[in-house]
Design a protein around this motif. Structure first.
Motif, PDB file in Angstrom:
ATOM      1  N   PHE A  42       0.825  -1.202   0.000  1.00 49.22           N
ATOM      2  CA  PHE A  42       0.000   0.000   0.000  1.00 49.22           C
ATOM      3  C   PHE A  42       0.864   1.259   0.000  1.00 49.22           C
ATOM      4  O   PHE A  42       0.519   2.258  -0.635  1.00 49.22           O
ATOM      5  CB  PHE A  42      -0.952   0.011   1.198  1.00 49.22           C
ATOM      6  CG  PHE A  42      -2.036   1.049   1.095  1.00 49.22           C
ATOM      7  CD1 PHE A  42      -3.078   0.907   0.179  1.00 49.22           C
ATOM      8  CD2 PHE A  42      -2.019   2.189   1.893  1.00 49.22           C
ATOM      9  CE1 PHE A  42      -4.072   1.862   0.065  1.00 49.22           C
ATOM     10  CE2 PHE A  42      -3.011   3.157   1.783  1.00 49.22           C
ATOM     11  CZ  PHE A  42      -4.042   2.995   0.866  1.00 49.22           C
ATOM     12  N   ASN A  43       1.986   1.224   0.684  1.00 54.17           N
ATOM     13  CA  ASN A  43       2.898   2.374   0.657  1.00 54.17           C
ATOM     14  C   ASN A  43       3.423   2.607  -0.754  1.00 54.17           C
ATOM     15  O   ASN A  43       3.574   3.752  -1.195  1.00 54.17           O
ATOM     16  CB  ASN A  43       4.060   2.150   1.620  1.00 54.17           C
ATOM     17  CG  ASN A  43       3.653   2.347   3.077  1.00 54.17           C
ATOM     18  OD1 ASN A  43       2.677   3.040   3.352  1.00 54.17           O
ATOM     19  ND2 ASN A  43       4.392   1.741   3.985  1.00 54.17           N
ATOM     20  N   ALA A  44       3.698   1.516  -1.475  1.00 56.53           N
ATOM     21  CA  ALA A  44       4.154   1.644  -2.870  1.00 56.53           C
ATOM     22  C   ALA A  44       3.045   2.217  -3.731  1.00 56.53           C
ATOM     23  O   ALA A  44       3.299   3.053  -4.621  1.00 56.53           O
ATOM     24  CB  ALA A  44       4.579   0.275  -3.399  1.00 56.53           C
ATOM     25  N   LEU A  45       1.800   1.802  -3.467  1.00 57.25           N
ATOM     26  CA  LEU A  45       0.662   2.339  -4.206  1.00 57.25           C
ATOM     27  C   LEU A  45       0.515   3.836  -3.944  1.00 57.25           C
ATOM     28  O   LEU A  45       0.278   4.616  -4.874  1.00 57.25           O
ATOM     29  CB  LEU A  45      -0.615   1.601  -3.800  1.00 57.25           C
ATOM     30  CG  LEU A  45      -1.927   2.131  -4.387  1.00 57.25           C
ATOM     31  CD1 LEU A  45      -1.906   2.032  -5.917  1.00 57.25           C
ATOM     32  CD2 LEU A  45      -3.117   1.361  -3.819  1.00 57.25           C
ATOM     33  N   LYS A  46       0.664   4.244  -2.701  1.00 59.88           N
ATOM     34  CA  LYS A  46       0.571   5.674  -2.374  1.00 59.88           C
ATOM     35  C   LYS A  46       1.654   6.475  -3.093  1.00 59.88           C
ATOM     36  O   LYS A  46       1.392   7.577  -3.601  1.00 59.88           O
ATOM     37  CB  LYS A  46       0.676   5.875  -0.860  1.00 59.88           C
ATOM     38  CG  LYS A  46      -0.551   5.457  -0.081  1.00 59.88           C
ATOM     39  CD  LYS A  46      -0.515   5.956   1.354  1.00 59.88           C
ATOM     40  CE  LYS A  46       0.611   5.352   2.140  1.00 59.88           C
ATOM     41  NZ  LYS A  46       0.593   5.793   3.558  1.00 59.88           N
ATOM     42  N   ALA A  47       2.850   5.915  -3.137  1.00 62.41           N
ATOM     43  CA  ALA A  47       3.953   6.618  -3.821  1.00 62.41           C
ATOM     44  C   ALA A  47       3.619   6.808  -5.297  1.00 62.41           C
ATOM     45  O   ALA A  47       3.882   7.886  -5.877  1.00 62.41           O
ATOM     46  CB  ALA A  47       5.246   5.832  -3.653  1.00 62.41           C
ATOM     47  N   VAL A  67       1.745  16.874   0.856  1.00 60.89           N
ATOM     48  CA  VAL A  67       2.001  15.437   0.688  1.00 60.89           C
ATOM     49  C   VAL A  67       1.434  14.649   1.857  1.00 60.89           C
ATOM     50  O   VAL A  67       0.803  13.600   1.686  1.00 60.89           O
ATOM     51  CB  VAL A  67       3.516  15.167   0.535  1.00 60.89           C
ATOM     52  CG1 VAL A  67       3.803  13.662   0.591  1.00 60.89           C
ATOM     53  CG2 VAL A  67       4.035  15.757  -0.762  1.00 60.89           C
ATOM     54  N   SER A  68       1.640  15.148   3.067  1.00 59.75           N
ATOM     55  CA  SER A  68       1.151  14.434   4.257  1.00 59.75           C
ATOM     56  C   SER A  68      -0.381  14.359   4.262  1.00 59.75           C
ATOM     57  O   SER A  68      -0.951  13.339   4.657  1.00 59.75           O
ATOM     58  CB  SER A  68       1.648  15.111   5.532  1.00 59.75           C
ATOM     59  OG  SER A  68       1.184  16.453   5.606  1.00 59.75           O
ATOM     60  N   MET A  69      -1.022  15.449   3.788  1.00 65.24           N
ATOM     61  CA  MET A  69      -2.481  15.442   3.738  1.00 65.24           C
ATOM     62  C   MET A  69      -2.965  14.466   2.667  1.00 65.24           C
ATOM     63  O   MET A  69      -3.943  13.732   2.868  1.00 65.24           O
ATOM     64  CB  MET A  69      -3.016  16.846   3.447  1.00 65.24           C
ATOM     65  CG  MET A  69      -4.544  16.930   3.488  1.00 65.24           C
ATOM     66  SD  MET A  69      -5.173  16.455   5.108  1.00 65.24           S
ATOM     67  CE  MET A  69      -6.938  16.539   4.818  1.00 65.24           C
ATOM     68  N   ALA A  70      -2.292  14.445   1.531  1.00 65.56           N
ATOM     69  CA  ALA A  70      -2.662  13.514   0.463  1.00 65.56           C
ATOM     70  C   ALA A  70      -2.514  12.070   0.939  1.00 65.56           C
ATOM     71  O   ALA A  70      -3.363  11.212   0.663  1.00 65.56           O
ATOM     72  CB  ALA A  70      -1.801  13.748  -0.768  1.00 65.56           C
ATOM     73  N   LEU A 113      -5.492   9.061   1.371  1.00 62.49           N
ATOM     74  CA  LEU A 113      -5.382   7.697   0.850  1.00 62.49           C
ATOM     75  C   LEU A 113      -5.465   6.667   1.974  1.00 62.49           C
ATOM     76  O   LEU A 113      -6.104   5.614   1.829  1.00 62.49           O
ATOM     77  CB  LEU A 113      -4.086   7.530   0.066  1.00 62.49           C
ATOM     78  CG  LEU A 113      -3.933   8.421  -1.170  1.00 62.49           C
ATOM     79  CD1 LEU A 113      -2.565   8.216  -1.805  1.00 62.49           C
ATOM     80  CD2 LEU A 113      -5.036   8.151  -2.185  1.00 62.49           C
ATOM     81  N   ASP A 114      -4.845   6.966   3.111  1.00 60.09           N
ATOM     82  CA  ASP A 114      -4.873   6.049   4.256  1.00 60.09           C
ATOM     83  C   ASP A 114      -6.287   5.863   4.805  1.00 60.09           C
ATOM     84  O   ASP A 114      -6.608   4.797   5.342  1.00 60.09           O
ATOM     85  CB  ASP A 114      -3.973   6.568   5.376  1.00 60.09           C
ATOM     86  CG  ASP A 114      -2.491   6.373   5.082  1.00 60.09           C
ATOM     87  OD1 ASP A 114      -2.160   5.457   4.294  1.00 60.09           O
ATOM     88  OD2 ASP A 114      -1.673   7.126   5.643  1.00 60.09           O
ATOM     89  N   THR A 115      -7.125   6.887   4.656  1.00 59.95           N
ATOM     90  CA  THR A 115      -8.479   6.813   5.192  1.00 59.95           C
ATOM     91  C   THR A 115      -9.288   5.694   4.548  1.00 59.95           C
ATOM     92  O   THR A 115     -10.175   5.112   5.172  1.00 59.95           O
ATOM     93  CB  THR A 115      -9.194   8.170   5.013  1.00 59.95           C
ATOM     94  OG1 THR A 115      -8.446   9.175   5.710  1.00 59.95           O
ATOM     95  CG2 THR A 115     -10.606   8.136   5.578  1.00 59.95           C
ATOM     96  N   TYR A 116      -8.986   5.357   3.298  1.00 59.45           N
ATOM     97  CA  TYR A 116      -9.704   4.266   2.627  1.00 59.45           C
ATOM     98  C   TYR A 116      -9.473   2.923   3.324  1.00 59.45           C
ATOM     99  O   TYR A 116     -10.189   1.964   3.066  1.00 59.45           O
ATOM    100  CB  TYR A 116      -9.256   4.159   1.167  1.00 59.45           C
ATOM    101  CG  TYR A 116      -9.810   5.238   0.270  1.00 59.45           C
ATOM    102  CD1 TYR A 116     -10.916   5.000  -0.529  1.00 59.45           C
ATOM    103  CD2 TYR A 116      -9.208   6.500   0.205  1.00 59.45           C
ATOM    104  CE1 TYR A 116     -11.422   5.973  -1.378  1.00 59.45           C
ATOM    105  CE2 TYR A 116      -9.696   7.492  -0.631  1.00 59.45           C
ATOM    106  CZ  TYR A 116     -10.813   7.228  -1.415  1.00 59.45           C
ATOM    107  OH  TYR A 116     -11.311   8.203  -2.244  1.00 59.45           O
TER     108      TYR A 116
END
Length: 407
Positions: A274-279, A323-326, A330-333
């Motif tokens: 998921f971290n890779a997806l966020k990147a 970036v932190s807000m974005a 994404l983390d909220t999902y």
């Protein structure tokens, strides 16, 4: 001449019990308060009738029933169910272990049972409600209805519980009758049911189906977790994973404890993936709007729900979002927390938890406090997962009781 047996209730377990008893030579009468037999059965599995499941284990039933289910399933299991329906001309198929009639119609199952009942000469009295039952001297059993009085060698109580649409007339009559013959009734709750969310929760305005992991939490404790297709509506949450979990959750909800459903819409991603997806997503942080940024990330109804909960406008420019807000968006999902208010109730539920204590029931489903009386099906404190488990118990209990009562 064979024994005389009355089956009180013409649902799945009752019809099965009547057929096995009649096949053993008994003279059988079914008494049913509906205008037809198998009313609820005709509606099961979205009208397709999930007869049983190849993955049949005692762990798929409520904890208090597991030891007994292991014993009962070893006596009458999945292959016995398939053979039973084969004997009546019902061809079945497996869909990933879920056993359905090839016809895809629950009514074909009901009709096969009705044809066998007719072939065996079983008497059927419709529109008649059982009011009470008692043991007589000499081993006979007396049963009273709103229309008549019957005497028989044995009575099989198969009157269902409280779950089912109003038209099924599932009113729990059997609980009162069993209490009057000395049996214990454990507290009942609707199960395999969806939940209404608390007032003020922001939900999709239109219905949404999405794969998710749903966990129900109370304080810091996870009550249950399931994975599958969740259904979200403007006022509630449902779908098979929610219904599966409801068996572990319902008591706390009905006690008005602060239960929350936590949804992860990316359940197949571990943290690294998921971290890779966020990147990858953050590379799109440019002139596009937040709505455009998320349009390929998730279902639009879920995105509307997430942004509504975060009080974010869909037309915000990504270049103006940190970036932190974005990342937070994404983390909220993976962590949508929804307060649960109540269940949709017995009429929307598939089964009822609780019921007649198994401590009052013998291995052949006979009533320990009243010789000659048997209890089967949903009347008992047995409930299983979605997927054919509850019908398996109906067939299992019906067969064992029908055979025992008739011999």
């Amino acid at each position: 001449m064979g024994k005389s047996i009355i089956v009180a209730g013409g649902g799945a377990a009752g019809m099965c019990a009547a057929i096995y008893a009649a096949r053993n030579g008994a003279s059988v009468t079914i008494i049913e308060k509906n205008s037809v037999l198998g009313k609820k059965l005709s509606m099961t599995g979205n009208g397709r009738c999930n007869l049983t499941n190849l993955d049949m284990r005692e762990e798929c039933f409520n904890p208090s029933a597991r030891a007994r289910m292991k014993e009962w399933l070893s006596t009458y299991g999945v292959e016995d169910v398939i053979s039973f329906f084969k004997s009546m001309g019902v061809v079945v198929k497996s869909e990933e272990g879920y056993i359905y009639p090839v016809s895809g119609q629950a009514m074909s199952v009901v009709n096969a049972l009705l044809n066998e009942i007719n072939r065996l000469g079983i008497t059927v009295n419709l529109g008649e409600q059982v009011k009470g039952v008692k043991c007589l001297e000499g081993g006979k059993v007396l049963l009273n209805t709103n229309k008549a009085e019957y005497e028989a060698d044995a009575v099989i109580l198969s009157m269902g519980a409280l779950s089912g649409a109003k038209g099924t007339m599932s009113t729990g009559d059997g609980y009162y009758i069993c209490k009057n013959i000395g049996m214990t009734v454990k507290d009942t709750h609707p199960a395999l049911v969806g939940f209404k969310v608390a007032e003020g929760e922001i939900m999709p305005s239109a219905g949404v189906r999405a794969t998710a992991e749903v966990s129900f939490i109370l304080g810091g404790e996870v009550l249950a977790s399931e994975h599958g297709e969740v259904q979200l509506s403007s006022d509630g949450i449902s779908g098979i994973p929610v219904m599966q979990a409801s068996r572990e959750v319902i008591r706390f909800v009905e006690e008005k404890k602060p239960v929350y459903a936590v949804l992860d819409f990316f359940p197949d991603y571990d943290e690294s993936d998921f971290n890779a997806l966020k990147a990858d997503m953050l590379r799109l942080k440019d002139e596009r709007t937040l709505e455009e940024f998320l349009q390929g990330f998730a279902n639009s109804g879920i995105t509307d729900m997430v942004l509504g909960r975060m009080k974010l406008g869909r037309k915000m420019k990504m270049k103006n979002i940190s970036v932190s807000m974005a990342e937070c968006i994404l983390d909220t999902y993976r962590n949508v927390k929804i307060a649960i208010d109540s269940s949709y109730g017995y009429q929307a539920s598939q089964v009822t938890t609780g019921g007649i204590s198994l401590g009052d029931i013998g291995s052949d489903f006979s009533c320990k406090t009243a010789p000659g009386i048997y209890c089967v099906g949903e009347l008992l404190d047995v409930d299983g997962r979605c997927g054919g488990y509850n019908l398996q118990f109906a067939w299992t209990s019906g067969c064992i009781a029908g055979c025992a009562a008739s011999l």
